[in-house]
Design a protein around this motif. Structure first.
Motif, PDB file in Angstrom:
ATOM      1  N   PHE A 113       9.664   9.348  -1.113  1.00 17.99           N
ATOM      2  CA  PHE A 113       9.874   8.191  -1.442  1.00 17.99           C
ATOM      3  C   PHE A 113       8.555   7.584  -1.708  1.00 17.99           C
ATOM      4  CE2 PHE A 113       9.688   3.713   0.680  1.00 17.99           C
ATOM      5  CZ  PHE A 113      10.570   3.171  -0.233  1.00 17.99           C
ATOM      6  N   SER A 115       6.248   4.810  -1.807  1.00 18.43           N
ATOM      7  CA  SER A 115       6.061   3.521  -1.238  1.00 18.43           C
ATOM      8  C   SER A 115       4.868   2.774  -1.932  1.00 18.43           C
ATOM      9  CB  SER A 115       5.874   3.541   0.360  1.00 18.43           C
ATOM     10  OG  SER A 115       5.877   2.436   1.157  1.00 18.43           O
ATOM     11  N   LYS A 145       9.119  -2.223   0.961  1.00 20.68           N
ATOM     12  CA  LYS A 145       8.850  -1.179   0.979  1.00 20.68           C
ATOM     13  C   LYS A 145       8.756  -0.480   2.616  1.00 20.68           C
ATOM     14  CE  LYS A 145       8.347   0.405  -3.282  1.00 20.68           C
ATOM     15  NZ  LYS A 145       9.011   1.420  -3.717  1.00 20.68           N
ATOM     16  N   GLU A 149      10.917   2.205   4.379  1.00 16.85           N
ATOM     17  CA  GLU A 149      10.202   3.562   5.055  1.00 16.85           C
ATOM     18  C   GLU A 149      11.017   3.609   6.634  1.00 16.85           C
ATOM     19  OE1 GLU A 149       6.181   3.809   5.569  1.00 16.85           O
ATOM     20  OE2 GLU A 149       5.640   3.266   3.515  1.00 16.85           O
ATOM     21  N   THR A 153      13.471   6.616   7.691  1.00 19.32           N
ATOM     22  CA  THR A 153      12.881   7.652   8.884  1.00 19.32           C
ATOM     23  C   THR A 153      14.278   7.623   9.899  1.00 19.32           C
ATOM     24  OG1 THR A 153      10.540   6.833   8.450  1.00 19.32           O
ATOM     25  CG2 THR A 153      11.347   7.697  10.840  1.00 19.32           C
ATOM     26  N   ILE A 165       6.922  10.525   2.641  1.00 15.84           N
ATOM     27  CA  ILE A 165       6.596   8.954   2.215  1.00 15.84           C
ATOM     28  C   ILE A 165       5.097   9.101   1.728  1.00 15.84           C
ATOM     29  CG2 ILE A 165       6.046   6.683   3.040  1.00 15.84           C
ATOM     30  CD1 ILE A 165       8.204   7.342   5.138  1.00 15.84           C
ATOM     31  N   ARG A 167       2.298   6.745   0.127  1.00 19.54           N
ATOM     32  CA  ARG A 167       1.794   5.293  -0.278  1.00 19.54           C
ATOM     33  C   ARG A 167       0.517   5.233  -1.217  1.00 19.54           C
ATOM     34  NH1 ARG A 167       1.345   3.219   5.974  1.00 19.54           N
ATOM     35  NH2 ARG A 167       3.451   3.463   6.764  1.00 19.54           N
ATOM     36  N   THR A 227       4.024  11.382   6.222  1.00  8.16           N
ATOM     37  CA  THR A 227       3.547  10.140   5.371  1.00  8.16           C
ATOM     38  C   THR A 227       2.108  10.387   4.986  1.00  8.16           C
ATOM     39  OG1 THR A 227       4.820   8.480   6.634  1.00  8.16           O
ATOM     40  CG2 THR A 227       2.931   7.595   5.414  1.00  8.16           C
TER      41      THR A 227
END
Length: 318
Positions: A113, A115, A145, A149, A153, A165, A167, A227
């Protein structure tokens, strides 16, 4: 490996699909609202419309090992929607979770994903953002976003599908949209910029570097259920960004001094607070986790990448 890339006709999606298609062991399934056609044997495309209900991804997900979810309602420079918060939530939360649910049911192994660093906040003061920083989204886009997330999760906890994830901060290249494109146009025009008194620190990520990191996350076992904040190695000031872009364009940098508080007042007066934040405030990212855990190094240096963006923009390349 069969990889589904949503938002495949977008700024990042198109570059990612092109890179994935260059790999002999990857078959790419692209999807977006507009056509995305690559004339290679290891690419196929599914077009989705803007229906009121989440899309049925059954055909696109058939046989897919990894989903890279880039499709989103991004920043809107001139918001005109009736209920922008609801539009962001539908596109970036509801549709994302619907895709993840269908991917899980289809036996997809990993869901990546994309983000935004906006989840962490709009600016930094002294300390760079890390994965341990408390999320503090301000804009509707970033808030959606962050909600996505959290939803992903919760949805995937304890399941067979791994979640990654990512960012990123501002992603730049000659064909970048939004405020970076505005900056390219200003520098290209030769207009003087009132930025010589702005002493900020901005983390960015070159398009090539973000694509390379996503490719790294496709298979790396240590990326599972993590992440990552990801950025170019070096943070730069806005003045340095302008200087590198101008250098790539083969032109002289024209910076003149205006106190930052005057710029802030002027931006607020014309409704450009977000532009002021991006141009004048600091936003630093500590990407140590990505570098160390995945043994990843950005392949492109920020100074070279900015000059390349300036050169290609000036010469109509990309």
């Amino acid at each position: 490996m069969r990889v589904l890339v949503t938002g495949s006709s977008g700024f990042v999606g198109a570059a990612l699909c092109k890179e994935l298609c260059s790999l002999s062991d990857v078959f790419v399934v692209g999807s977006s609202r507009s056509e995305c056609i690559l004339s290679v044997d290891n690419f196929t495309f599914f077009k989705f419309d803007d229906s009121s209900e989440p899309s049925n991804w059954e055909d696109a997900l058939r046989g897919v090992d990894v989903v890279v979810h880039l499709a989103a309602r991004a920043h809107v420079l001139s918001e005109t929607g009736h209920d922008p918060a609801a539009q962001f939530r539908k596109a970036n939360v509801i549709n994302t979770l619907a895709l993840a649910e269908q991917a899980l049911a289809a036996g997809v192994q990993r869901f990546i994903f994309i983000s935004s660093i906006g989840v962490n906040g709009a600016c930094t003061h002294e300390r760079a953002f890390t994965e341990l920083s408390v999320p503090d989204p301000h804009a509707l886009y970033a808030a959606s976003k962050w909600e996505a997330e959290q939803g992903l999760t919760a949805l995937l906890e304890g399941t067979s599908m791994e979640l990654v994830i990512i960012r990123p901060p501002l992603v730049y290249a000659a064909n970048a949209p939004g405020n970076f494109r505005r900056l390219l146009k200003i520098v290209s025009s030769g207009l003087p910029c009132p930025l010589s008194m702005v002493n900020n620190r901005r983390s960015l990520i070159a398009l090539e570097n973000l694509v390379d990191f996503i490719v790294t996350c496709l298979k790396h076992p240590l990326a599972a259920n993590q992440t990552f904040l990801v950025a170019d190695k070096q943070a730069v000031s806005t003045a340095q960004i302008v200087q590198r872009l101008a250098s790539g364009m083969g032109s002289r940098t024209r910076l003149f001094p205006v106190p930052p508080f005057i710029l802030k007042l002027g931006a607020a007066a014309v409704g450009q607070k977000s532009a002021y934040l991006q141009l004048c405030e600091s936003l630093e990212v500590d990407a140590t986790k990505a570098y160390s855990m995945l043994c990843w190094t950005p392949p492109v240096d920020i100074e070279c990448a900015l000059e390349k963006a300036g050169y290609q923009f000036k010469n109509g390349i990309g």
